[in-house]
Scaffold this active site. Sequence first.
Site, PDB file in Angstrom:
ATOM      1  N   SER A 174       0.843  -1.185   0.000  1.00  0.00           N
ATOM      2  CA  SER A 174       0.000   0.000   0.000  1.00  0.00           C
ATOM      3  C   SER A 174       0.886   1.245   0.000  1.00  0.00           C
ATOM      4  O   SER A 174       1.910   1.286  -0.704  1.00  0.00           O
ATOM      5  CB  SER A 174      -0.933  -0.061   1.212  1.00  0.00           C
ATOM      6  OG  SER A 174      -1.832   1.003   1.228  1.00  0.00           O
ATOM      7  N   LYS A 214      -5.672   2.868  -2.351  1.00  0.00           N
ATOM      8  CA  LYS A 214      -4.890   2.207  -1.300  1.00  0.00           C
ATOM      9  C   LYS A 214      -5.670   2.134   0.021  1.00  0.00           C
ATOM     10  O   LYS A 214      -5.485   1.178   0.792  1.00  0.00           O
ATOM     11  CB  LYS A 214      -3.555   2.937  -1.097  1.00  0.00           C
ATOM     12  CG  LYS A 214      -2.601   2.843  -2.285  1.00  0.00           C
ATOM     13  CD  LYS A 214      -2.256   1.412  -2.676  1.00  0.00           C
ATOM     14  CE  LYS A 214      -1.074   1.379  -3.632  1.00  0.00           C
ATOM     15  NZ  LYS A 214      -0.785   0.017  -4.161  1.00  0.00           N
TER      16      LYS A 214
END
Length: 291
Positions: free
Chosen positions: A157, A175
């Site tokens: 992420s 994300k």
Amino acid sequence: MPIKHVVAPSSVDVFKPDIFQGKVLFCTGGGSGICKVMVEAIMRHGANATIVGRKLDRLTEAANELSQLTGQTCVAARADVRDPQQLKEAVAKTIERFGRIDFVICGAAGNFLASIDGMSENAFKTVVEIDTLGTFNTVKATLPYLRASHGAYIHVSSTLHHKGTPYQAHVSAAKAGVDAFSAVLALEEGPKGIRSNVIAPGPIAGTEGISRLSTQMLRSAGSSAYPLGRMGNVQDVASAAVFLFSDAASYITGQVLVVDGGFEHVRVSQLPYPQAVLDPESVKSMIKGKL
Ligand code: COA
């Protein structure tokens, strides 16, 4: 006062070299950048791997290099993570070759610097499809095999969405979705023996994030801009992945591990604010990295 540990140790200097012997890693986005170094680190501890991406030439070259570097076997499988069928074929190729999958890194991602006003609906959708939907598709394709092996997921992420970051709405939304998805995956599959965690890298030297997506301001920030006295490097992220896949992390799931040397606590907008939103033309040269 000088900072002692300015160089990241390799994970093989810290963890035993055979901890992943007999294990198999499936990594999307593994042909380049941070993910490729994560694959290398995990292979250096004994795993074989499949790397997945859109460009077969580059993937094949990377797979050969990773095999040579580590003495393990790495195979290349072409798939766009937006296409569930292509992913299933990449998984089938992995099972045919290695017979199992223990670890999955959902690493495929797309990014560019653009404001909400300056990006099309399709541009936003494209990044969400690659990052968030691509993660879902990868999990769907691999889940039966991870249940069988009691394996683990790592989702790559970012820290960008931990604060509002101008010009990163698409990635921030995508994300944040990945982080939330990983937590649900951890809860739903934990009782079936699967762990799911997120690694959120901060600025990492030598990556596309720095060379293409950062401004000169960030690139030229001295070591004192980072609480630990240096920008992160790819080995820092790879070592976090080795730890999270290892038995040392067997009670860690549903977490986001930030690997940024504490940078998020001191981060300011790397584009001049509010100039970047009031006068986008004036920051165009910075976005292209031409400053
Ligand atoms: N600014 C604004 N919009 C952009 C853009 C930019 N810099 N780059 C791409 N887009 C838009 C395109 O214009 C298109 O929208 P449109 O159809 O309305 O014109 C949309 O995004 C899709 O782009 P396209 O190039 O057709 O899609 P793709 O699937 O081939 O690639 C990306 C999309 C995001 C992955 C592409 O930017 C890319 O290949 N990047 C390099 C790899 C990468 O980002 N790695 C991650 C590093 S952290």
